[in-house]
Design a protein around this motif. Structure first.
Motif, mmCIF file in Angstrom:
data_model
loop_
_atom_site.group_PDB
_atom_site.id
_atom_site.type_symbol
_atom_site.label_atom_id
_atom_site.label_comp_id
_atom_site.label_asym_id
_atom_site.label_seq_id
_atom_site.Cartn_x
_atom_site.Cartn_y
_atom_site.Cartn_z
ATOM 1 N N ARG A 1 2.794 -8.957 -69.810
ATOM 2 C CA ARG A 1 1.826 -8.306 -68.921
ATOM 3 C C ARG A 1 1.903 -8.848 -67.492
ATOM 4 O O ARG A 1 1.839 -8.073 -66.530
ATOM 5 C CB ARG A 1 0.413 -8.495 -69.485
ATOM 6 N N ILE B 1 2.933 -6.544 -64.275
ATOM 7 C CA ILE B 1 2.051 -6.331 -63.131
ATOM 8 C C ILE B 1 2.770 -6.693 -61.830
ATOM 9 O O ILE B 1 2.638 -6.003 -60.813
ATOM 10 C CB ILE B 1 0.750 -7.140 -63.285
ATOM 11 N N VAL C 1 2.594 4.883 -64.780
ATOM 12 C CA VAL C 1 2.499 3.859 -65.826
ATOM 13 C C VAL C 1 2.124 4.566 -67.119
ATOM 14 O O VAL C 1 1.166 5.344 -67.154
ATOM 15 C CB VAL C 1 1.437 2.796 -65.479
ATOM 16 N N ILE D 1 1.221 3.774 -71.094
ATOM 17 C CA ILE D 1 0.877 2.756 -72.093
ATOM 18 C C ILE D 1 1.033 3.380 -73.480
ATOM 19 O O ILE D 1 0.490 4.453 -73.759
ATOM 20 C CB ILE D 1 -0.538 2.215 -71.888
ATOM 21 N N LEU E 1 2.611 -5.395 -73.438
ATOM 22 C CA LEU E 1 1.397 -5.904 -72.813
ATOM 23 C C LEU E 1 0.639 -6.851 -73.726
ATOM 24 O O LEU E 1 0.219 -7.932 -73.313
ATOM 25 C CB LEU E 1 0.488 -4.738 -72.407
ATOM 26 N N ALA F 1 4.200 -0.906 -72.425
ATOM 27 C CA ALA F 1 3.992 -0.169 -71.174
ATOM 28 C C ALA F 1 5.335 0.129 -70.527
ATOM 29 O O ALA F 1 6.290 -0.648 -70.640
ATOM 30 C CB ALA F 1 3.109 -0.966 -70.214
ATOM 31 N N SER G 1 -2.343 -1.954 -58.765
ATOM 32 C CA SER G 1 -1.797 -2.165 -60.105
ATOM 33 C C SER G 1 -2.882 -2.169 -61.178
ATOM 34 O O SER G 1 -2.738 -1.526 -62.230
ATOM 35 C CB SER G 1 -1.019 -3.485 -60.145
ATOM 36 N N ILE H 1 -3.180 0.522 -64.421
ATOM 37 C CA ILE H 1 -3.185 0.094 -65.821
ATOM 38 C C ILE H 1 -4.496 0.503 -66.485
ATOM 39 O O ILE H 1 -4.507 0.976 -67.627
ATOM 40 C CB ILE H 1 -2.956 -1.425 -65.909
ATOM 41 N N ASP I 1 -4.815 3.149 -69.524
ATOM 42 C CA ASP I 1 -5.501 2.749 -70.755
ATOM 43 C C ASP I 1 -6.598 3.749 -71.098
ATOM 44 O O ASP I 1 -6.813 4.083 -72.269
ATOM 45 C CB ASP I 1 -6.083 1.348 -70.577
#
Length: 609
Positions: free
Chosen positions: A172, A176, A193, A195, A237, A243, A295, A299, A303
């Motif tokens: 992670r 990032i 991004v 996930i 992650l 990710a 960032s 994320i 999510d």
């Protein structure tokens, strides 16, 4: 012996330079070079200015000679720019010359690297003047430390800190970092991004063990790598969450092509510990088209999209939509407010009448929670009850409703003679049924209010009962011992077996408003309502029709033998003082006379309450 030879050689070199007398030089050099020992783990060199002002080496130890590949004592008399390793960094010569000219100058620390096949040597030099002794010339000592093992250890540590030990993928922290670099350098291009979460991974760990689960994660990483483009980044992650950083996209749909390759690749089974394992994944995507360009925001948004995808079922894909997130944030704030609502007395009960269809009289009330928010105004139960169930607040909210309803019944029984046989229904959530001591809560509310159990009716939806019929049977049996009546709400909309109606001590079936709304227009709805009424009658149960909004519906239900009804045709939910006015008359109908008595207009009461 080596130190002695070094001292003699340094003295000889000093004599050759000719800056001091031999006798004085010997004493000064004896003191100066006392600590120069060849066995030290650092390279040590001592310099003095030559005739032309260029620093000349007076002494060196074996450690530096080995590093720089010089025979013993071959460095003595060499000028600093000619000495290997040191001449790789011009700043060293500048620093030495400066200190030779002014010994009061600050000490220097210089780091540099030297390319040595097949690796680099990382060196650090501490440069400082030696204390002056008598008339001896200024001298500078360089202590060189080989930082190569230290640098390599730092790199190994960073590798460990920034990469996942199980899969070898970036973790992670590194993901990032790479995302932030991509955001800073993207100019006008867009990125995304994605996930990825393995569906039902918890079951794999529980049933096959964590070792097999780890094996699957490693295999998953190997399976995902060929699916991404060369300049993209795949990371793990945490847990079963991966990710992908997808760079240089022209539209959000470009990321869909990447994740579709992933979904396709996962169709083949994983061979793990000699067995096959089929998995699917849910994927949430956030792009710079819709997310804020930081960032942590991307994320977070990915999510959120992942949770949206999972809510649609296994193997789903969702792209982040800011409008949906705004709703979620609003619900989160509402949850925080709801936690304080009971203490602040913002919640209240409204009461919607049950009407005896045959007699046109008031048959009771259903207590419905209302939230009078100080800023938002009145909030519908349809908005806050789901939040209460999702957050677990339904338990204290449900207890409050039972306690408040019982206290209101007690107040009416004291002041209204017609309230002696009044029954008030209170809704109980399926979560409350499973998580709370409903029987204990009811017992306490009855004891505190002093009313009999016959004044209270508990209403649960069909789906809540079906979720755990055995638990429902046990609780219903205990509630019946307290003389409560039990109603199955929204009957016909769930998936209950008719056997439950035989097994459970249910007194009332409430016909869902969707069937009532369509009974005048749809033969199917009419037949369903007819069947439910007949079924309840044959099982010795009473019926309540919900959502009655037209006179024709009320007439048809009366003709079919439905016992009671509620809905906007009769009255909307009203405050306690409006309900009390209905109690005072004992009769109820929107606009007709029955039995020679004038019936009160409930809708006028509703407006004034």
């Amino acid at each position: 012996m080596q130190s002695k030879r070094a001292i003699e050689a340094a003295g000889s070199a000093a004599n050759r330079i000719g800056r001091v007398e031999p006798a004085a030089a010997a004493a000064a050099e004896e003191a100066m070079l006392q600590g120069v020992i060849d066995t030290l783990p650092v390279g040590v060199l001592i310099f003095q200015s030559g005739p032309d002002g260029v620093p000349l080496c007076l002494s060196s130890n074996a450690t530096f000679e080995n590093w720089a590949c010089y025979p013993h004592n071959q460095l003595i008399g060499l000028s600093l720019p000619r000495i290997r390793l040191l001449n790789e960094n011009p700043r060293i010569g500048v620093a030495v010359e400066s200190l030779l000219q002014d010994a009061r100058g600050a000490k220097r620390e210089i780091d540099w690297s030297v390319s040595e096949s097949p690796r680099q040597r990382h060196l650090s030099a501490h440069i400082s003047p030696l204390p002056l002794v008598g008339d001896s010339p200024a001298r500078v000592v360089i202590a060189v430390r080989d930082r190569t093992p230290e640098i390599q250890a730092e790199r190994n540590l960073k590798q460990t800190m920034l990469n996942d030990a199980l899969t070898g993928l970036p973790n992670r922290v590194l993901f990032i970092e790479q995302l932030e670099e991509a955001l800073e350098g993207r100019m006008k291009s867009h990125l995304a991004v994605a996930i990825i979460n393995i569906d039902r991974f918890k079951r794999i760990n529980e049933n096959l063990g964590h070792i097999v689960g780890d094996e699957l994660l490693a295999a998953m990483a190997r399976r995902l790598l060929p699916c991404i483009r060369a300049n993209d980044c795949l990371a793990r992650l945490a847990g079963d969450e991966f990710a992908i950083l997808v760079k240089n996209i022209d539209a959000p749909e470009d990321t869909i092509r990447v994740v579709e390759r992933i979904q396709s690749a996962l169709k083949s089974p994983f061979v793990i510990s000699g067995g096959e394992c089929f998995v699917s994944s849910s994927i949430g995507i956030a792009t710079t088209f819709s997310s804020r360009r930081y960032s942590e925001d991307m994320i977070r948004d990915a999510d959120f999209a992942l949770h949206t995808a999972k809510s649609r079922g296994r193997g789903g894909i969702a792209i982040y939509q800011s409008s949906a997130h705004s709703v979620a944030r609003d619900m989160f704030r509402m949850e925080a407010d709801l936690r304080k609502a009971i203490e602040r007395q913002e919640l209240e009960l409204a009461f919607q009448p049950y009407v005896n269809l045959e007699q046109g009289t008031l048959a009771g009330f259903e207590a419905l929670a209302r939230w009078n928010h100080p800023e938002r105004g009145m909030i519908s139960p349809a908005d806050f009850i789901p939040i209460a169930e999702d957050s677990g607040l339904i338990v204290p909210l449900g207890r409050w409703a039972i306690e408040t309803a019982c206290m209101q019944i007690a107040d009416w029984r004291k002041r209204c003679p017609n309230a002696a046989d009044l029954i008030v229904g209170v809704n109980v959530s399926g979560l409350q049924l499973a998580q709370d001591d409903i029987v204990g809560a009811v017992e306490a509310a009855l004891a505190n209010s002093g009313i009999p159990g016959s004044a209270l009716k508990v209403e649960l939806t069909e789906s809540a009962i079906v979720e755990n019929p055995e638990l429902a049977r046990q609780i219903f049996t205990k509630l019946k011992q307290l003389d409560l009546s039990i109603a199955m709400d929204d009957f016909g909309t769930g998936y209950s077996s008719l056997s439950y109606l035989q097994q459970l001590p249910i007194d009332v079936l409430k016909i869902d408003q969707s069937f009532v709304a369509g009974m005048l227009k749809s033969d199917d709805s009419y037949k369903i309502v007819t069947t439910i009424i007949a079924l309840a009658r044959n099982l010795g149960m009473r019926t309540v029709a919900e959502g009655v909004e037209e006179e024709g519906q009320a007439d048809r239900l009366r003709a079919l033998g439905c016992d009671m009804a509620q809905g906007f045709y009769f009255a909307r939910p009203m405050a306690a003082r409006g309900a009390e006015k209905l109690l005072e008359t004992g009769l109820y109908s929107p606009s007709r006379k029955r039995g020679g008595k004038q019936i009160i207009d409930a809708r006028s009461i509703e407006r004034t309450s």
